[in-house]
Enzyme design. Structure first.
Site, PDB file in Angstrom:
ATOM      1  N   LYS A  54       0.846  -1.202   0.000  1.00 27.08           N
ATOM      2  CA  LYS A  54       0.000   0.000   0.000  1.00 27.08           C
ATOM      3  C   LYS A  54       0.877   1.246   0.000  1.00 27.08           C
ATOM      4  O   LYS A  54       0.610   2.205  -0.715  1.00 27.08           O
ATOM      5  CB  LYS A  54      -0.939  -0.015   1.219  1.00 27.08           C
ATOM      6  CG  LYS A  54      -2.096  -0.985   1.033  1.00 27.08           C
ATOM      7  CD  LYS A  54      -2.896  -1.234   2.298  1.00 27.08           C
ATOM      8  CE  LYS A  54      -3.946  -2.327   2.036  1.00 27.08           C
ATOM      9  NZ  LYS A  54      -4.636  -2.808   3.222  1.00 27.08           N
ATOM     10  N   GLN A  98      -5.012  -1.515   9.378  1.00 27.32           N
ATOM     11  CA  GLN A  98      -4.920  -2.862   8.791  1.00 27.32           C
ATOM     12  C   GLN A  98      -5.518  -3.908   9.736  1.00 27.32           C
ATOM     13  O   GLN A  98      -5.223  -3.930  10.932  1.00 27.32           O
ATOM     14  CB  GLN A  98      -3.435  -3.182   8.498  1.00 27.32           C
ATOM     15  CG  GLN A  98      -3.203  -4.466   7.731  1.00 27.32           C
ATOM     16  CD  GLN A  98      -3.739  -4.441   6.296  1.00 27.32           C
ATOM     17  OE1 GLN A  98      -3.777  -3.404   5.649  1.00 27.32           O
ATOM     18  NE2 GLN A  98      -4.177  -5.587   5.819  1.00 27.32           N
ATOM     19  N   ASP A 121     -11.270   2.812   3.674  1.00 28.73           N
ATOM     20  CA  ASP A 121     -11.588   1.375   3.553  1.00 28.73           C
ATOM     21  C   ASP A 121     -13.098   1.165   3.409  1.00 28.73           C
ATOM     22  O   ASP A 121     -13.541   0.089   3.040  1.00 28.73           O
ATOM     23  CB  ASP A 121     -11.155   0.645   4.834  1.00 28.73           C
ATOM     24  CG  ASP A 121      -9.890  -0.170   4.641  1.00 28.73           C
ATOM     25  OD1 ASP A 121      -9.673  -0.658   3.527  1.00 28.73           O
ATOM     26  OD2 ASP A 121      -9.141  -0.319   5.624  1.00 28.73           O
TER      27      ASP A 121
HETATM   28  N1  GUN Z   1      -7.066  -6.905   5.911  1.00 31.32           N
HETATM   29  C1  GUN Z   1      -7.340  -7.649   4.811  1.00 31.32           C
HETATM   30  N2  GUN Z   1      -7.887  -6.889   3.851  1.00 31.32           N
HETATM   31  C2  GUN Z   1      -7.977  -5.642   4.341  1.00 31.32           C
HETATM   32  C3  GUN Z   1      -8.455  -4.412   3.810  1.00 31.32           C
HETATM   33  O1  GUN Z   1      -8.943  -4.303   2.676  1.00 31.32           O
HETATM   34  N3  GUN Z   1      -8.341  -3.341   4.631  1.00 31.32           N
HETATM   35  C4  GUN Z   1      -7.836  -3.423   5.892  1.00 31.32           C
HETATM   36  N4  GUN Z   1      -7.803  -2.315   6.635  1.00 31.32           N
HETATM   37  N5  GUN Z   1      -7.393  -4.549   6.411  1.00 31.32           N
HETATM   38  C5  GUN Z   1      -7.464  -5.651   5.629  1.00 31.32           C
END
Ligand code: GUN
Length: 284
Positions: A54, A98, A121
Site C-alpha cells: 500500500k 490494517q 476502507d
Molecule cells: N485486511 C485484509 N484486507 C484488508 C483491507 O482491505 N483493509 C484493511 N484495513 N485490512 C485488511
C-alpha cells in the site's frame, strides 16, 4: 472453449495512471497531494506485505503517506489517541487500520473512531449505511475493484443473475449491494446454503469470496459465465484463489486469475478512495 482472462494488472495500471495525472495537476496548482496514513498493529506477516504494498503504491501515484508500525502489545488507549490525532491532521485525508488487529484490541471500536470522511476502507457503519441506502461516499475497495473490472469488460449487469459466495462484511455483503445497485438479481451463498451447485450453475456471474482453495469446481459452473475469484489462499508456496482455475477456465466465458485478477484492483481502489477523500475535504 477456454475463457478469456480478465486482467486486473492491466486495468489497475490504467486506473493508477489516471490517478497519477490527477495528483500531478493538483500539485501543479499548489495544492497538497492526497495523504494516507496506514496503521499496522503487530507482526502478522500477510499484513506486513499488504501494508508495504500500500505504501509503495501511494509513492507511485504521488500521494503523501505515513506508516505507523505499532507493537502487538499496543494498548487500546494508545491506538485510540493515534486515530484521534490523525482525524484532525490536515496532511492526512485517509486513514487505514490494517486488519486483523491483535487479540485484545476490538476492531469494531477502533474502526468506529476513524472519522467517516477519512474512512477510505469504507468500514465505518455510517459509510456502509450510505452504501446500503444507495448513496455511497466511498466504496469498499475489493468489491469496488470488481465493479471496475466488470465495467472495463463492458458487462451490463442489468437483469443478470449474480451469485456471491461468501457473506463477509468486507467483501460478500457489500459486493451483493453493489451488484444490486446495478440492477442485477443477486443471490448470496454461504456455509449453510443448501445445494450451492444448483444455484451457481444457473448464474450469469459468480463472485467467489469464501477463502477456500479450489472451492468452485468445473461441475458447479456453466458455459458463458463470468467468474470473479477473490480468494488468496496459500497452498504450499503457491498463491491460489477459491476457483479450480484450470478446469473452470476450460468451461466459462471470462475469468479472473489469481494472482493478477482482483488483488491488484483492491489497492487501486484504496488509492481512488483516498483521492476522493482529498477532493471532498478540499471543498470544506
Ligand atoms: N485486511 C485484509 N484486507 C484488508 C483491507 O482491505 N483493509 C484493511 N484495513 N485490512 C485488511
Amino acid at each position: 472453449m477456454t475463457a478469456s482472462i480478465i486482467d486486473g494488472r492491466a486495468v489497475s495500471k490504467t486506473v493508477q495512471e489516471q490517478i497519477t495525472q490527477e495528483v500531478k495537476q493538483m500539485v501543479e496548482k499548489g495544492l497538497p497531494p492526497p495523504g494516507l496514513a496506514v496503521i499496522l498493529v503487530g507482526e502478522n506477516p500477510a499484513s506486513q506485505i499488504y501494508v508495504r504494498n500500500k505504501k509503495a503504491s501511494c509513492a507511485r501515484v504521488g500521494f503523501y503517506a505515513e506508516e505507523y508500525l505499532l507493537p502487538a502489545s499496543t494498548k487500546e488507549e494508545e491506538l485510540k489517541n493515534l486515530i484521534i490525532k490523525l482525524n484532525t491532521d490536515p496532511r492526512i485525508h485517509g486513514i487505514l487500520l490494517q486488519l486483523p488487529l491483535p487479540r485484545g484490541l476490538k476492531e469494531k471500536n477502533m474502526l468506529e473512531l476513524i472519522a467517516p470522511e477519512k474512512d477510505v476502507d469504507c468500514f465505518h457503519p455510517m459509510n456502509i449505511g450510505n452504501l446500503f441506502l444507495g448513496k455511497p461516499t466511498f466504496l469498499p475497495c475489493t468489491p469496488a475493484g470488481i465493479m471496475e473490472l466488470l465495467k472495463h469488460e463492458n458487462i451490463d449487469l442489468q437483469g443478470k443473475k449474480a451469485v456471491v459466495i461468501g457473506r463477509s462484511n468486507i467483501v460478500g455483503k457489500p459486493m451483493a449491494m453493489m451488484l444490486l445497485q446495478e440492477h442485477a438479481t443477486v443471490t448470496i451463498c454461504h456455509s449453510r446454503t443448501l445445494d450451492i451447485p444448483a444455484i451457481t450453475k444457473n448464474a450469469d456471474i459468480i463472485v467467489v469470496a469464501i477463502g477456500q482453495a479450489n472451492f468452485l469446481t468445473a461441475d458447479m459452473v456453466s458455459e458463458g459465465q463470468i467468474i470473479i475469484d477473490v480468494g488468496q489462499n496459500k497452498v504450499g508456496e503457491k498463491l491460489v484463489g477459491d476457483v479450480d482455475y484450470d478446469a473452470v477456465a476450460q468451461k466459462v466465458a471470462k475469468i479472473t486469475p489469481v494472482p493478477g485478477g482482483v488483488g491488484p484492483m483492491t489497492i487501486t481502489m484504496l488509492l481512488q478512495n483516498t483521492l476522493q477523500a482529498k477532493k471532498l475535504q478540499q471543498k470544506t
